[in-house]
Design a protein around this motif. Structure first.
Motif, PDB file in Angstrom:
ATOM      1  N   GLY A 115      38.077  38.469   9.127  1.00 43.81           N
ATOM      2  CA  GLY A 115      39.049  37.520   8.589  1.00 43.81           C
ATOM      3  C   GLY A 115      40.626  38.248   8.347  1.00 43.81           C
ATOM      4  N   VAL A 116      40.562  39.382   7.613  1.00 46.46           N
ATOM      5  CA  VAL A 116      41.665  39.939   6.972  1.00 46.46           C
ATOM      6  C   VAL A 116      42.284  41.297   7.713  1.00 46.46           C
ATOM      7  N   LEU A 117      41.661  41.602   8.818  1.00 45.11           N
ATOM      8  CA  LEU A 117      43.189  42.794  10.065  1.00 45.11           C
ATOM      9  C   LEU A 117      43.275  41.524  10.827  1.00 45.11           C
ATOM     10  N   SER A 118      42.022  40.055  11.416  1.00 42.24           N
ATOM     11  CA  SER A 118      42.834  39.380  12.116  1.00 42.24           C
ATOM     12  C   SER A 118      43.912  38.994  11.458  1.00 42.24           C
ATOM     13  N   VAL A 119      44.118  38.184  10.429  1.00 36.67           N
ATOM     14  CA  VAL A 119      45.551  38.071   9.527  1.00 36.67           C
ATOM     15  C   VAL A 119      46.553  39.235   9.717  1.00 36.67           C
ATOM     16  N   ALA A 120      46.255  40.051   9.692  1.00 38.53           N
ATOM     17  CA  ALA A 120      47.281  41.659   9.186  1.00 38.53           C
ATOM     18  C   ALA A 120      48.211  41.352  11.277  1.00 38.53           C
ATOM     19  N   VAL A 121      46.730  41.227  11.704  1.00 40.11           N
ATOM     20  CA  VAL A 121      47.674  41.525  13.716  1.00 40.11           C
ATOM     21  C   VAL A 121      48.360  39.883  13.278  1.00 40.11           C
ATOM     22  N   ILE A 231      47.389  58.215  18.064  1.00 40.57           N
ATOM     23  CA  ILE A 231      45.959  58.086  18.115  1.00 40.57           C
ATOM     24  C   ILE A 231      44.592  59.398  17.622  1.00 40.57           C
ATOM     25  N   VAL A 232      44.906  60.236  18.617  1.00 35.94           N
ATOM     26  CA  VAL A 232      44.277  61.895  18.589  1.00 35.94           C
ATOM     27  C   VAL A 232      44.434  62.401  17.198  1.00 35.94           C
ATOM     28  N   LEU A 233      45.774  62.522  16.954  1.00 36.89           N
ATOM     29  CA  LEU A 233      45.484  63.104  16.135  1.00 36.89           C
ATOM     30  C   LEU A 233      45.401  62.028  14.429  1.00 36.89           C
ATOM     31  N   LEU A 234      46.056  60.630  14.734  1.00 35.15           N
ATOM     32  CA  LEU A 234      44.738  59.957  13.399  1.00 35.15           C
ATOM     33  C   LEU A 234      43.595  59.892  13.772  1.00 35.15           C
ATOM     34  N   ILE A 266      40.068  53.394  14.717  1.00 35.22           N
ATOM     35  CA  ILE A 266      40.704  52.983  13.256  1.00 35.22           C
ATOM     36  C   ILE A 266      42.032  53.827  14.013  1.00 35.22           C
ATOM     37  N   ALA A 267      42.108  54.238  14.261  1.00 32.08           N
ATOM     38  CA  ALA A 267      43.529  54.992  15.282  1.00 32.08           C
ATOM     39  C   ALA A 267      44.288  54.092  16.245  1.00 32.08           C
ATOM     40  N   GLY A 268      43.562  53.671  16.672  1.00 32.16           N
ATOM     41  CA  GLY A 268      43.821  52.556  17.995  1.00 32.16           C
ATOM     42  C   GLY A 268      43.929  51.600  17.236  1.00 32.16           C
ATOM     43  N   TRP A 269      43.814  50.882  16.147  1.00 34.21           N
ATOM     44  CA  TRP A 269      44.327  49.733  15.118  1.00 34.21           C
ATOM     45  C   TRP A 269      45.243  50.010  14.667  1.00 34.21           C
ATOM     46  N   ILE A 270      45.366  51.119  14.312  1.00 36.09           N
ATOM     47  CA  ILE A 270      46.939  51.771  13.670  1.00 36.09           C
ATOM     48  C   ILE A 270      48.279  51.437  14.588  1.00 36.09           C
ATOM     49  N   ALA A 271      47.958  52.054  15.876  1.00 34.07           N
ATOM     50  CA  ALA A 271      48.536  52.532  16.901  1.00 34.07           C
ATOM     51  C   ALA A 271      49.298  51.595  17.146  1.00 34.07           C
ATOM     52  N   LEU A 272      48.384  50.232  17.222  1.00 35.63           N
ATOM     53  CA  LEU A 272      48.288  48.954  18.037  1.00 35.63           C
ATOM     54  C   LEU A 272      49.955  48.427  16.439  1.00 35.63           C
ATOM     55  N   LEU A 273      49.604  48.673  15.571  1.00 32.19           N
ATOM     56  CA  LEU A 273      50.421  47.745  14.465  1.00 32.19           C
ATOM     57  C   LEU A 273      51.411  48.296  14.167  1.00 32.19           C
ATOM     58  N   TRP A 274      51.403  49.768  14.334  1.00 38.73           N
ATOM     59  CA  TRP A 274      52.788  50.274  13.975  1.00 38.73           C
ATOM     60  C   TRP A 274      52.424  51.405  14.519  1.00 38.73           C
ATOM     61  N   GLY A 275      52.619  51.929  15.461  1.00 39.30           N
ATOM     62  CA  GLY A 275      52.349  53.164  16.339  1.00 39.30           C
ATOM     63  C   GLY A 275      54.024  53.475  16.293  1.00 39.30           C
ATOM     64  N   ASP A 276      54.852  52.623  17.072  1.00 34.30           N
ATOM     65  CA  ASP A 276      56.195  52.743  16.958  1.00 34.30           C
ATOM     66  C   ASP A 276      57.309  53.238  16.309  1.00 34.30           C
ATOM     67  N   ALA A 280      58.405  57.046  15.209  1.00 40.51           N
ATOM     68  CA  ALA A 280      59.733  57.556  14.608  1.00 40.51           C
ATOM     69  C   ALA A 280      60.081  57.637  13.577  1.00 40.51           C
ATOM     70  N   ALA A 281      59.423  57.814  12.907  1.00 38.88           N
ATOM     71  CA  ALA A 281      59.416  57.960  11.251  1.00 38.88           C
ATOM     72  C   ALA A 281      59.244  59.047  11.123  1.00 38.88           C
ATOM     73  N   TYR A 282      58.488  60.167  12.816  1.00 40.34           N
ATOM     74  CA  TYR A 282      58.141  61.342  12.401  1.00 40.34           C
ATOM     75  C   TYR A 282      58.885  62.481  13.234  1.00 40.34           C
ATOM     76  N   LEU A 283      59.821  61.452  14.007  1.00 41.69           N
ATOM     77  CA  LEU A 283      60.636  62.408  14.821  1.00 41.69           C
ATOM     78  C   LEU A 283      62.205  62.170  14.482  1.00 41.69           C
ATOM     79  N   ARG A 284      62.143  61.620  13.708  1.00 46.14           N
ATOM     80  CA  ARG A 284      63.339  61.706  12.032  1.00 46.14           C
ATOM     81  C   ARG A 284      63.467  62.539  11.295  1.00 46.14           C
ATOM     82  N   TYR A 285      61.797  63.128  10.701  1.00 44.77           N
ATOM     83  CA  TYR A 285      61.453  64.055  10.125  1.00 44.77           C
ATOM     84  C   TYR A 285      61.736  65.174  10.323  1.00 44.77           C
ATOM     85  N   ALA A 286      60.787  65.217  11.430  1.00 46.48           N
ATOM     86  CA  ALA A 286      61.664  66.819  12.849  1.00 46.48           C
ATOM     87  C   ALA A 286      62.948  66.819  13.538  1.00 46.48           C
TER      88      ALA A 286
END
Length: 289
Positions: A115-121, A231-234, A266-276, A280-286
């Motif tokens: 239920g919680v993950l569905s609401v987040a989506v 995904i592999v890194l996370l 877990i990594a795939g779900w994170i990438a689904l929602l916030w991957g971009d 982008a944050a990593y590229l800016r940091y680097a």
């Protein structure tokens, strides 16, 4: 049309509806998590007996729909009002209404998690086709993760159809275009297959199963090849943290087999929602963005 307009125009109602839907789906996921491995085990044993020329064994029918849910301790048939997600567990105080045997806390936790993950989506994508697709992927990852935890198994009966669905969705596209999806599926499978072969060559042991290759291929098909590095890194970070925690809490040594599927999920779900955003944050940091 009125219901659709209400869901689209009233976000609190939309999110509440998705939450209730997630609870109901979570109840069904509990059935899949428990029964599908049993059904597969029966099928494998039947095939083995057939190959060995042995007589088939008569067993009670078992599917995701039948028989009706029963208490494993006393056989009490679960009535519909005893099977309301989360609420029934609370009203029954976590015990069978007949024999008072404790009911596993995992059942309501899976329902709540779904239920919680569905609401987040739904919150992230809003009232859209992306939400429908992302919900299906989320529910799939929950099932695969928990089956892998229980049995160190990622069933093809789930992984392969959802992988193909990701490729079909790329025709529209929902999350990735056709080119990115095709490359993602192939690269996802080959990346872990190469790691597997190198690990076996160096150590003489198998570091992961073929189900992990298919799961990463599934995520590549849905999200495109661009999401695979993240995904592999996370998954590596999540695996290292949770693996170390299990060794400390449960006293497991480093040779104890730990399923990798949940970390990929877990990594795939994170990438689904916030991957971009993460990329982008990593590229800016680097200094590359």
């Amino acid at each position: 049309m009125e219901l659709i307009d209400l869901l689209q125009g009233n976000q609190p109602f939309f999110l509440a509806t998705v939450f209730v839907l997630g609870l109901l789906v979570g109840s069904f996921l509990n059935v899949v998590i428990y029964r599908l491995p049993l059904m597969m085990d029966r099928e494998w044993k039947a095939q083995a007996r057939e190959q060995l020329g042995q007589e088939p064994v008569e067993e009670a029918p078992l599917s995701l729909a039948r028989p009706a849910s029963r208490c494993p301790a006393c056989g009490h048939r679960i009535r519909f009002y005893e099977n309301i997600p989360v609420l029934s567990y609370l009203l029954l105080r976590g015990r069978c209404s007949s024999c008072k045997t404790a009911i596993s806390l995992r059942y309501p936790l899976v329902e709540l998690l779904t239920g919680v993950l569905s609401v987040a989506v739904a919150w992230h994508f809003g009232f859209s086709w992306q939400t429908g697709a992302a919900l299906l992927l989320t529910w799939t990852l929950i099932v695969l993760s928990l089956i892998d935890v229980d049995h160190q198994l990622l069933p093809d009966a789930i992984t392969l159809p959802v992988l193909w669905l990701g490729l079909v969705l790329s025709l529209f596209p929902v999350f990735a275009d056709v080119r990115s999806s095709l490359i993602g599926a192939a690269a996802g499978y080959l990346a872990l297959w190469i790691v597997y072969q190198l690990f076996r060559l160096i150590t003489g042991r198998e570091g992961m199963g073929y189900g992990d290759f298919k799961l990463l291929a599934l995520l590549g098909a849905w999200l495109g090849w661009q999401a695979l590095p993240l995904i592999v890194l996370l998954s590596s970070v999540v695996g290292a943290v949770l693996g170390a925690t299990l060794m400390l809490v449960q006293g497991r040594d480093r040779h104890h087999a730990i399923p990798f599927g949940p970390y990929l999920a877990i990594a795939g779900w994170i990438a689904l929602l916030w991957g971009d955003r993460i990329t982008a944050a990593y590229l800016r940091y680097a200094g590359l963005g």
